[in-house]
Write an enzyme that holds these catalytic residues in place. Structure first.
Site, PDB file in Angstrom:
ATOM      1  N   ARG A 235       0.857  -1.177   0.000  1.00 32.15           N
ATOM      2  CA  ARG A 235       0.000   0.000   0.000  1.00 32.15           C
ATOM      3  C   ARG A 235       0.897   1.232   0.000  1.00 32.15           C
ATOM      4  O   ARG A 235       1.904   1.269   0.720  1.00 32.15           O
ATOM      5  CB  ARG A 235      -0.944   0.021   1.210  1.00 32.15           C
ATOM      6  N   GLU A 264      -4.695   7.109  -5.768  1.00 36.57           N
ATOM      7  CA  GLU A 264      -4.843   6.289  -6.969  1.00 36.57           C
ATOM      8  C   GLU A 264      -6.165   6.606  -7.659  1.00 36.57           C
ATOM      9  O   GLU A 264      -7.182   6.756  -6.979  1.00 36.57           O
ATOM     10  CB  GLU A 264      -4.787   4.797  -6.610  1.00 36.57           C
ATOM     11  N   HIS A 283      -0.917  -0.214 -10.152  1.00 40.94           N
ATOM     12  CA  HIS A 283      -1.572  -1.138  -9.224  1.00 40.94           C
ATOM     13  C   HIS A 283      -2.072  -2.386  -9.956  1.00 40.94           C
ATOM     14  O   HIS A 283      -3.270  -2.684  -9.992  1.00 40.94           O
ATOM     15  CB  HIS A 283      -2.733  -0.466  -8.490  1.00 40.94           C
TER      16      HIS A 283
END
Length: 320
Positions: A235, A264, A283
């Site tokens: 994270r 994000e 991601h």
């Protein structure tokens, strides 16, 4: 008029192709959103939605948003934990929340992939080749190098398993890691300071909690080898981004590979995008056809179970 089922954040427009939604088409109007929405735009798009299928933690559902969705009765998230959903608020508002399985070795595979890319400068050489160049860098082998794992839970253990195949030395640290637990995965338990001082690659595999926020900061980065790399597929906020930016800009470390960020999608003007010594990935840790097929297939099952009044897959409460 049939109620709406909204699928959020389907960036690749893959949801309808990777699962059989036909059992739901007579009951719902299916709306697929292939962009990221927040705030008023999100609420407006979900105004008539009875069911929402969310992709992991891409879209947050705090109480302030849930209060503005009076039609929402079921929120399905892919995965069995989602820190971006206020579960207590959902329960108070009569919104059922369910999850899916699907997590496997994908994050560990990506972690090793970016380590190889960093060690052999694959992205640099790829750009050079497209521009007419040939052999511009000198790489290094993974064999014999030290991999430091910050966290040796499920994902850290899988990374350790793959790293052993590359004959890497593995050290690990987490607040409660025992030497016996580390040895089970072919790793040596060390102090946090020793891990950052001795590792050629540091890879992060801890959940984001209040105790892990900014776990890796200026102090940790300062003691790393100048030839070392930081890899974060966990994270974004586990790493102090400002401290990492400074370390990358002054070459305190050789570089980094990041799959996760504080915000994000990563803003187009984010300074990380301007650095040459950081490998940026949007991601992708869990983004594979195989995982998506499970995610969306079980999301369909969750909706059918809800409509039938059957027991749902309950989420695992997020730590911290």
């Amino acid at each position: 008029m049939a109620p709406t089922l909204t699928i959020l954040d389907d960036y690749q427009n893959a949801a309808l192709d990777l699962a059989d939604w036909s059992p739901l088409r007579e009951r719902y109007e299916i709306d697929v959103v292939d962009e990221h929405l927040e705030g008023d735009a999100l609420v407006e798009r979900l105004a008539g939605s009875r069911v929402v299928v969310a992709m992991r933690e891409r879209t947050a559902f705090p109480e302030a948003i849930l209060l503005r969705l009076p039609e929402l009765r079921l929120l399905v998230t892919t995965g069995m934990a989602n820190a971006a959903i206020d579960l207590e608020a959902a329960a108070r508002l009569g919104i059922a929340v369910s999850g899916t399985t699907g997590s496997g070795r994908e994050v560990a595979e990506l972690t090793l992939g970016v380590m190889i890319s960093l060690a052999r400068h694959i992205t640099v050489e790829d750009r050079s080749m497209h521009e007419g160049g040939w052999q511009t860098t000198l790489g290094t082998a993974l064999a014999g190098k030290t991999l430091g794992l910050v966290g040796l839970g499920k994902q850290g253990a899988l990374v350790a398993e793959l790293a052993r195949a590359f004959r890497m030395r593995i050290v690990a640290w987490s607040p409660h890691l025992t030497p016996e637990r580390a040895a089970e995965h072919g790793a040596e338990a060390v102090t946090k300071e020793a891990l950052f001082e001795t590792s050629d690659f540091v890879s992060i595999h801890v959940p984001l909690t209040e105790s892990t926020r900014w776990l890796v900061g200026a102090e940790e980065l300062a003691v790393m080898k100048e030839s070392a790399y930081l890899v974060n597929t966990s994270r974004g906020p586990v790493v102090d981004t400002e401290a990492l930016l400074m370390a990358l800009m002054v070459d305190t470390i050789a570089g980094a590979a990041l799959d996760v960020y504080d915000v994000e999608p990563l803003p187009a003007d984010d300074p990380l995008r301007k650095l040459d010594n950081v490998l940026l990935i949007p991601h992708l840790g869990y983004v594979t056809r195989e995982v998506y097929a499970v995610f969306y297939g079980e999301a369909v099952e969750d909706v059918l179970a809800f409509d039938a009044g059957e027991e749902l897959r309950s989420l695992v409460p997020s730590a911290g």
